[in-house]
Design an enzyme around this catalytic site. Structure first.
Site, short mmCIF file in Angstrom:
data_model
loop_
_atom_site.label_atom_id
_atom_site.label_comp_id
_atom_site.label_asym_id
_atom_site.label_seq_id
_atom_site.Cartn_x
_atom_site.Cartn_y
_atom_site.Cartn_z
N LYS A 14 0.83 -1.22 0.00
CA LYS A 14 0.00 0.00 0.00
C LYS A 14 0.86 1.26 0.00
O LYS A 14 0.58 2.19 -0.75
CB LYS A 14 -0.94 0.02 1.22
CG LYS A 14 -1.97 -1.09 1.22
CD LYS A 14 -2.90 -1.01 2.41
CE LYS A 14 -2.23 -1.07 3.75
NZ LYS A 14 -1.60 -2.35 4.08
N ARG A 89 -10.20 0.23 8.74
CA ARG A 89 -9.78 -1.13 9.08
C ARG A 89 -10.91 -1.99 9.63
O ARG A 89 -10.73 -3.17 9.83
CB ARG A 89 -8.65 -1.09 10.10
CG ARG A 89 -7.38 -0.52 9.52
CD ARG A 89 -6.25 -0.64 10.48
NE ARG A 89 -5.03 -0.15 9.87
CZ ARG A 89 -3.86 -0.27 10.39
NH1 ARG A 89 -3.71 -0.86 11.56
NH2 ARG A 89 -2.79 0.19 9.77
N ARG A 128 11.23 -5.83 5.28
CA ARG A 128 11.05 -4.39 5.55
C ARG A 128 11.56 -4.04 6.94
O ARG A 128 12.15 -2.98 7.14
CB ARG A 128 9.56 -4.03 5.40
CG ARG A 128 9.29 -2.55 5.59
CD ARG A 128 7.86 -2.20 5.25
NE ARG A 128 6.96 -2.50 6.35
CZ ARG A 128 5.64 -2.32 6.31
NH1 ARG A 128 5.07 -1.88 5.22
NH2 ARG A 128 4.89 -2.59 7.35
N ARG A 134 11.25 -0.68 12.50
CA ARG A 134 9.97 -0.77 13.21
C ARG A 134 9.89 -2.11 13.92
O ARG A 134 10.02 -3.16 13.28
CB ARG A 134 8.80 -0.65 12.22
CG ARG A 134 8.60 0.74 11.68
CD ARG A 134 7.51 0.81 10.65
NE ARG A 134 6.28 0.15 11.05
CZ ARG A 134 5.21 0.03 10.28
NH1 ARG A 134 5.22 0.51 9.07
NH2 ARG A 134 4.13 -0.60 10.72
N ARG A 146 -0.67 -9.32 13.49
CA ARG A 146 -1.17 -8.25 12.62
C ARG A 146 -1.93 -8.83 11.43
O ARG A 146 -2.99 -8.32 11.05
CB ARG A 146 -0.02 -7.37 12.13
CG ARG A 146 0.55 -6.49 13.22
CD ARG A 146 1.84 -5.81 12.81
NE ARG A 146 1.64 -4.90 11.70
CZ ARG A 146 2.61 -4.54 10.86
NH1 ARG A 146 3.83 -5.03 11.00
NH2 ARG A 146 2.36 -3.69 9.90
#
Length: 190
Positions: A14, A89, A128, A134, A146
């Site tokens: 995204k 969401r 990532r 993160r 998640r």
């Protein structure tokens, strides 16, 4: 005005596609993740509360997110449109977003959903996480939570937009440019 919901699980691409869409259509990017990370970086009370939840892979309460989006819409009144990245969401958030946009005399033009299988998502997020720093991208257990959270709570949002005739599915595996070309074809039909 083009108001686009870019939809998909964590790691679907995204953010990458958002940047290309923003450039092509001159949209204002509304990423709840970015808004929340900005609050965290600024050490606000909201940011500290959000960080605690995000680090556990738990969603931030709806009223907080809707309030932040309303402020962002109000501060960009001359925008050609908005791209909603990672929001809504839940069905409740989708309903609240529709109501918020209606109060501002606009609506969602369409939803583009990037479809990627769970194994590929886990690989992408771990990769990532090596670059992003993160913590929610570096821990396989949090990544799984998640993805599970997305599958149980977020995926039903697609049905909400299907009922409105605004849902469009795109294969999120392939080259960035090929995926982008498919997205722009869909947008051309809005």
């Amino acid at each position: 005005m083009l108001n686009l919901v870019l939809f998909g699980p964590p790691g679907a691409g995204k953010g990458t596609q958002s940047q290309k869409l923003i450039e092509k259509y001159q949209l204002v990017h509304l990423s709840t993740g970015d808004i929340l990370r900005n609050e965290i970086a600024n050490g606000t009370e909201l940011g500290l509360e959000a960080k605690k939840l995000m680090d556990q892979g738990i969603l931030v309460p709806d009223h907080v997110v809707i309030g932040m989006i309303s402020n962002k819409l109000d501060s960009n009144k001359d925008a050609k449109g908005f791209i909603f990245d990672g929001f809504p969401r839940t069905v409740a958030q989708a309903e609240a977003l529709d109501a918020l946009l209606a109060s501002k005399n606009t609506a969602i033009s369409g939803m583009v959903a990037l479809e990627v299988d769970d194994d590929e998502l886990q690989k992408r997020l771990l990769l990532r996480g090596k670059d992003s720093g993160r913590p929610d991208d570096a821990n396989p257990e949090i990544i799984r939570r998640r993805i599970d959270e997305y599958n149980s709570k977020t995926a039903p949002v697609a049905s909400f937009y299907k009922e409105q005739g605004k849902y469009h599915s795109i294969n999120g595996i392939g080259s960035i440019d090929a995926i982008f070309a498919e997205i722009t074809k869909v947008i051309g039909n809005f």
